[in-house]
Design a protein around this motif. Structure first.
Motif, PDB file in Angstrom:
ATOM      1  N   CYS A  27       0.845  -1.193   0.000  1.00 55.95           N
ATOM      2  CA  CYS A  27       0.000   0.000   0.000  1.00 55.95           C
ATOM      3  C   CYS A  27       0.886   1.251   0.000  1.00 55.95           C
ATOM      4  O   CYS A  27       1.970   1.245   0.576  1.00 55.95           O
ATOM      5  CB  CYS A  27      -0.900   0.035   1.236  1.00 55.95           C
ATOM      6  N   VAL A  28       0.411   2.318  -0.604  1.00 58.22           N
ATOM      7  CA  VAL A  28       1.110   3.586  -0.442  1.00 58.22           C
ATOM      8  C   VAL A  28       0.956   4.016   1.018  1.00 58.22           C
ATOM      9  O   VAL A  28      -0.122   3.865   1.607  1.00 58.22           O
ATOM     10  CB  VAL A  28       0.537   4.665  -1.380  1.00 58.22           C
ATOM     11  N   ASP A  29       2.040   4.528   1.575  1.00 59.99           N
ATOM     12  CA  ASP A  29       2.134   4.930   2.971  1.00 59.99           C
ATOM     13  C   ASP A  29       0.766   5.356   3.524  1.00 59.99           C
ATOM     14  O   ASP A  29       0.207   6.382   3.136  1.00 59.99           O
ATOM     15  CB  ASP A  29       3.138   6.079   3.092  1.00 59.99           C
ATOM     16  N   SER A  30       0.235   4.560   4.432  1.00 61.41           N
ATOM     17  CA  SER A  30      -1.159   4.705   4.859  1.00 61.41           C
ATOM     18  C   SER A  30      -1.415   6.032   5.567  1.00 61.41           C
ATOM     19  O   SER A  30      -0.528   6.580   6.240  1.00 61.41           O
ATOM     20  CB  SER A  30      -1.555   3.548   5.777  1.00 61.41           C
ATOM     21  N   THR A 166       5.330  -7.161 -10.480  1.00 66.23           N
ATOM     22  CA  THR A 166       6.411  -6.615 -11.310  1.00 66.23           C
ATOM     23  C   THR A 166       6.323  -5.110 -11.549  1.00 66.23           C
ATOM     24  O   THR A 166       7.310  -4.488 -11.916  1.00 66.23           O
ATOM     25  CB  THR A 166       6.429  -7.304 -12.686  1.00 66.23           C
ATOM     26  N   GLY A 167       5.132  -4.522 -11.387  1.00 69.18           N
ATOM     27  CA  GLY A 167       4.949  -3.120 -11.716  1.00 69.18           C
ATOM     28  C   GLY A 167       4.816  -2.845 -13.196  1.00 69.18           C
ATOM     29  O   GLY A 167       4.821  -1.685 -13.625  1.00 69.18           O
ATOM     30  N   ALA A 168       4.690  -3.902 -14.009  1.00 68.62           N
ATOM     31  CA  ALA A 168       4.502  -3.713 -15.452  1.00 68.62           C
ATOM     32  C   ALA A 168       3.119  -3.130 -15.725  1.00 68.62           C
ATOM     33  O   ALA A 168       2.143  -3.443 -15.041  1.00 68.62           O
ATOM     34  CB  ALA A 168       4.655  -5.043 -16.182  1.00 68.62           C
ATOM     35  N   LEU A 169       3.042  -2.292 -16.743  1.00 69.44           N
ATOM     36  CA  LEU A 169       1.793  -1.650 -17.131  1.00 69.44           C
ATOM     37  C   LEU A 169       1.516  -1.931 -18.595  1.00 69.44           C
ATOM     38  O   LEU A 169       2.302  -1.560 -19.470  1.00 69.44           O
ATOM     39  CB  LEU A 169       1.878  -0.139 -16.896  1.00 69.44           C
ATOM     40  N   MET A 170       0.397  -2.595 -18.866  1.00 69.99           N
ATOM     41  CA  MET A 170       0.039  -2.892 -20.251  1.00 69.99           C
ATOM     42  C   MET A 170      -0.367  -1.627 -20.982  1.00 69.99           C
ATOM     43  O   MET A 170      -1.207  -0.864 -20.481  1.00 69.99           O
ATOM     44  CB  MET A 170      -1.127  -3.878 -20.307  1.00 69.99           C
ATOM     45  N   PRO A 171       0.171  -1.390 -22.175  1.00 69.37           N
ATOM     46  CA  PRO A 171      -0.330  -0.269 -22.973  1.00 69.37           C
ATOM     47  C   PRO A 171      -1.743  -0.554 -23.460  1.00 69.37           C
ATOM     48  O   PRO A 171      -2.188  -1.715 -23.518  1.00 69.37           O
ATOM     49  CB  PRO A 171       0.659  -0.199 -24.139  1.00 69.37           C
ATOM     50  N   GLN A 306       6.596   0.560 -14.177  1.00 70.64           N
ATOM     51  CA  GLN A 306       5.952   1.697 -14.820  1.00 70.64           C
ATOM     52  C   GLN A 306       4.794   2.245 -13.997  1.00 70.64           C
ATOM     53  O   GLN A 306       4.360   3.370 -14.206  1.00 70.64           O
ATOM     54  CB  GLN A 306       5.439   1.295 -16.204  1.00 70.64           C
ATOM     55  N   CYS A 307       4.310   1.442 -13.058  1.00 74.10           N
ATOM     56  CA  CYS A 307       3.112   1.830 -12.316  1.00 74.10           C
ATOM     57  C   CYS A 307       3.019   0.970 -11.065  1.00 74.10           C
ATOM     58  O   CYS A 307       3.626  -0.101 -10.988  1.00 74.10           O
ATOM     59  CB  CYS A 307       1.881   1.633 -13.195  1.00 74.10           C
ATOM     60  N   GLY A 308       2.288   1.439 -10.093  1.00 71.66           N
ATOM     61  CA  GLY A 308       2.065   0.644  -8.893  1.00 71.66           C
ATOM     62  C   GLY A 308       3.070   0.936  -7.806  1.00 71.66           C
ATOM     63  O   GLY A 308       3.687   2.004  -7.762  1.00 71.66           O
ATOM     64  N   THR A 309       3.252  -0.044  -6.915  1.00 73.64           N
ATOM     65  CA  THR A 309       4.087   0.137  -5.723  1.00 73.64           C
ATOM     66  C   THR A 309       5.110  -0.975  -5.542  1.00 73.64           C
ATOM     67  O   THR A 309       5.825  -0.983  -4.540  1.00 73.64           O
ATOM     68  CB  THR A 309       3.210   0.167  -4.464  1.00 73.64           C
ATOM     69  N   ILE A 350       9.702  -6.234  -3.724  1.00 75.70           N
ATOM     70  CA  ILE A 350       9.858  -5.101  -2.833  1.00 75.70           C
ATOM     71  C   ILE A 350       8.654  -4.185  -2.991  1.00 75.70           C
ATOM     72  O   ILE A 350       8.124  -4.027  -4.100  1.00 75.70           O
ATOM     73  CB  ILE A 350      11.167  -4.326  -3.122  1.00 75.70           C
ATOM     74  N   GLY A 351       8.199  -3.621  -1.896  1.00 78.08           N
ATOM     75  CA  GLY A 351       7.189  -2.576  -1.936  1.00 78.08           C
ATOM     76  C   GLY A 351       7.872  -1.258  -1.606  1.00 78.08           C
ATOM     77  O   GLY A 351       8.410  -1.098  -0.507  1.00 78.08           O
ATOM     78  N   TYR A 352       7.869  -0.339  -2.561  1.00 70.13           N
ATOM     79  CA  TYR A 352       8.675   0.875  -2.395  1.00 70.13           C
ATOM     80  C   TYR A 352       7.835   2.116  -2.065  1.00 70.13           C
ATOM     81  O   TYR A 352       8.322   3.247  -2.182  1.00 70.13           O
ATOM     82  CB  TYR A 352       9.516   1.138  -3.658  1.00 70.13           C
ATOM     83  N   ALA A 353       6.591   1.928  -1.637  1.00 74.38           N
ATOM     84  CA  ALA A 353       5.711   3.076  -1.383  1.00 74.38           C
ATOM     85  C   ALA A 353       5.533   3.359   0.109  1.00 74.38           C
ATOM     86  O   ALA A 353       4.616   4.067   0.496  1.00 74.38           O
ATOM     87  CB  ALA A 353       4.350   2.857  -2.036  1.00 74.38           C
ATOM     88  N   CYS A 354       6.423   2.823   0.926  1.00 70.41           N
ATOM     89  CA  CYS A 354       6.416   3.145   2.359  1.00 70.41           C
ATOM     90  C   CYS A 354       6.996   4.548   2.542  1.00 70.41           C
ATOM     91  O   CYS A 354       7.221   5.266   1.570  1.00 70.41           O
ATOM     92  CB  CYS A 354       7.243   2.114   3.120  1.00 70.41           C
ATOM     93  N   SER A 355       7.265   4.940   3.768  1.00 67.80           N
ATOM     94  CA  SER A 355       7.895   6.245   3.973  1.00 67.80           C
ATOM     95  C   SER A 355       9.289   6.233   3.357  1.00 67.80           C
ATOM     96  O   SER A 355       9.946   5.189   3.284  1.00 67.80           O
ATOM     97  CB  SER A 355       7.988   6.570   5.459  1.00 67.80           C
ATOM     98  N   LYS A 356       9.730   7.387   2.905  1.00 66.14           N
ATOM     99  CA  LYS A 356      11.042   7.504   2.265  1.00 66.14           C
ATOM    100  C   LYS A 356      12.153   7.028   3.195  1.00 66.14           C
ATOM    101  O   LYS A 356      13.081   6.335   2.763  1.00 66.14           O
ATOM    102  CB  LYS A 356      11.267   8.960   1.857  1.00 66.14           C
ATOM    103  N   GLU A 357      12.062   7.364   4.471  1.00 67.14           N
ATOM    104  CA  GLU A 357      13.087   6.992   5.430  1.00 67.14           C
ATOM    105  C   GLU A 357      13.150   5.479   5.613  1.00 67.14           C
ATOM    106  O   GLU A 357      14.228   4.883   5.667  1.00 67.14           O
ATOM    107  CB  GLU A 357      12.817   7.668   6.777  1.00 67.14           C
ATOM    108  N   GLU A 358      11.967   4.844   5.711  1.00 66.58           N
ATOM    109  CA  GLU A 358      11.946   3.386   5.888  1.00 66.58           C
ATOM    110  C   GLU A 358      12.521   2.686   4.664  1.00 66.58           C
ATOM    111  O   GLU A 358      13.253   1.696   4.786  1.00 66.58           O
ATOM    112  CB  GLU A 358      10.524   2.904   6.165  1.00 66.58           C
TER     113      GLU A 358
END
Length: 374
Positions: A27-30, A166-171, A306-309, A350-358
């Protein structure tokens, strides 16, 4: 009914509370409710004073009309009769598959993806064919291979756009190609779209509900809107036949969603521009941090999302991914999801949408751990 172990959820359930640096979260940082009302520019006291006067009945059985109207704002062609609320996107995926798939049906699903999309139809006795998404193809579906898997018996094609893990985004061209393949055999297309608005570029991907008359889109408040605690999702489809079956089956396992959850979700969706702007800023800045880290780490590589978290990180360490992640957690407190949860190896989600510091601290621990491996 037998069903396969839900690998990613079992991993998260067993280990997430042990994490000091949770870089597996999707999830993006709740946000807190205070933050929600601030983003929405709403008077919190007025909202809860009004809510507190409501009797706690089942509420609107198929979803509050104001919420469904707000959900419709996420699509080009959906009306309120085309939307029904569910217990999260997990409930939506389950309900759609439970409503449409019967023993002996043929189902095609991409992989890697969220395991519901292939394990649930398999548990109902469907013949599931897998369209493997390949790293060398940027984890995008090959339409020629898809055509070989689809036939007159295909009831449902299951896709995930943007893709988890994967974060892949279909065109749009690819989505329209999938629609053409499905339309020729009269198949439904179920698309899990829970990361849909978290793009790295401007604009939003098209929804399957807008592109195809038998498209079934799944969304939720968890990822894009940072409100997983509401446990609220939805199904959007213009197919009257599909919606009729969905509502029939929903009576058996849902009845209605929570009145309080739906009221809070309405606040969020009516302020969608502010929340999406916040969350796109987070995923864009954090992906740049991850990308810079990858460039400095010779043992790691990835297909840039390309998209997602989420992303799949590949590592040249000769160790099963589950063992790697278990040791990483035990020795450093950094938490990743093994690629084996998605039937991939030598990689980790990896989920990269946590806080920047974490994120920075978790990546530093990951670097430290890999340097210490012989």
């Amino acid at each position: 009914m037998k069903i396969a172990t839900f690998k990613v959820e079992e991993w998260m359930n067993l280990n997430e509370t042990k994490a000091k640096y949770n870089i597996a979260e999707t999830c993006v940082d709740s946000v807190s409710l205070d933050e929600l009302f601030s983003l929405a520019g709403r008077d919190r006291r007025e909202f809860f004073d009004t809510l507190s006067r409501r009797r706690m009945t089942y509420g609107a059985i198929f979803g509050a009309e104001e919420l469904k109207a707000a959900i419709c704002g996420l699509y080009r062609s959906a009306g309120t009769d085309d939307v029904v609320t569910t217990h999260g996107a997990a409930g939506a995926n389950h309900l759609a598959l439970y409503s449409l798939v019967e023993p002996g049906d043929a189902v095609v699903s991409v992989m890697p993806t969220y395991q519901q999309l292939y394990s649930i139809p398999e548990s109902y006795g469907a013949k599931v064919r897998i369209l493997k998404l390949k790293r060398e193809e940027n984890f995008l579906p090959d339409l020629d291979r898809l055509r070989t898997l689809v036939n007159e018996k295909t009831k449902v094609i299951c896709i995930n756009n943007p893709n988890n893990p994967t974060g892949a985004l279909m065109p749009e061209e690819t989505l329209r190609g999938i629609v053409g393949i499905a339309r020729r055999v009269g198949a439904y297309v179920i698309c899990d779209e829970v990361y849909r608005f978290l793009t790295q570029e401007e604009g939003y991907p098209e929804s399957i509900a807008d592109l195809y008359e038998k498209g079934i889109a799944v969304g939720s408040m968890s990822k894009v809107f940072s409100l997983a605690g509401l446990r609220l999702g939805w199904i959007a489809t213009r197919s009257r036949e599909a919606m009729r079956e969905i509502l029939l089956h929903r009576d058996y396992d849902t009845i209605s969603c929570g009145m309080i959850d739906e009221a809070l979700a309405t606040v969020a969706l009516e302020a969608k521009e502010a929340i999406i702007a916040r969350n796109r800023a987070i995923v864009r800045e954090n992906l740049s941090i991850l990308d810079e880290w990858i460039a400095k780490e010779p043992r790691f590589s990835y297909v840039k999302p390309q998209c997602g978290t989420t992303a799949l990180l590949y590592c040249d360490v000769d160790m099963p991914s589950e063992e790697f992640c278990a040791r990483l957690l035990a020795e450093t407190g950094a938490f990743l999801t093994p690629g084996s949860c998605f039937d991939e190896e030598h990689c980790f989600r990896i989920g990269y949408a946590c806080s920047k510091e974490e994120l920075k601290e978790g990546l530093a621990k990951l670097s430290e751990f890999v340097r210490g491996l012989v």
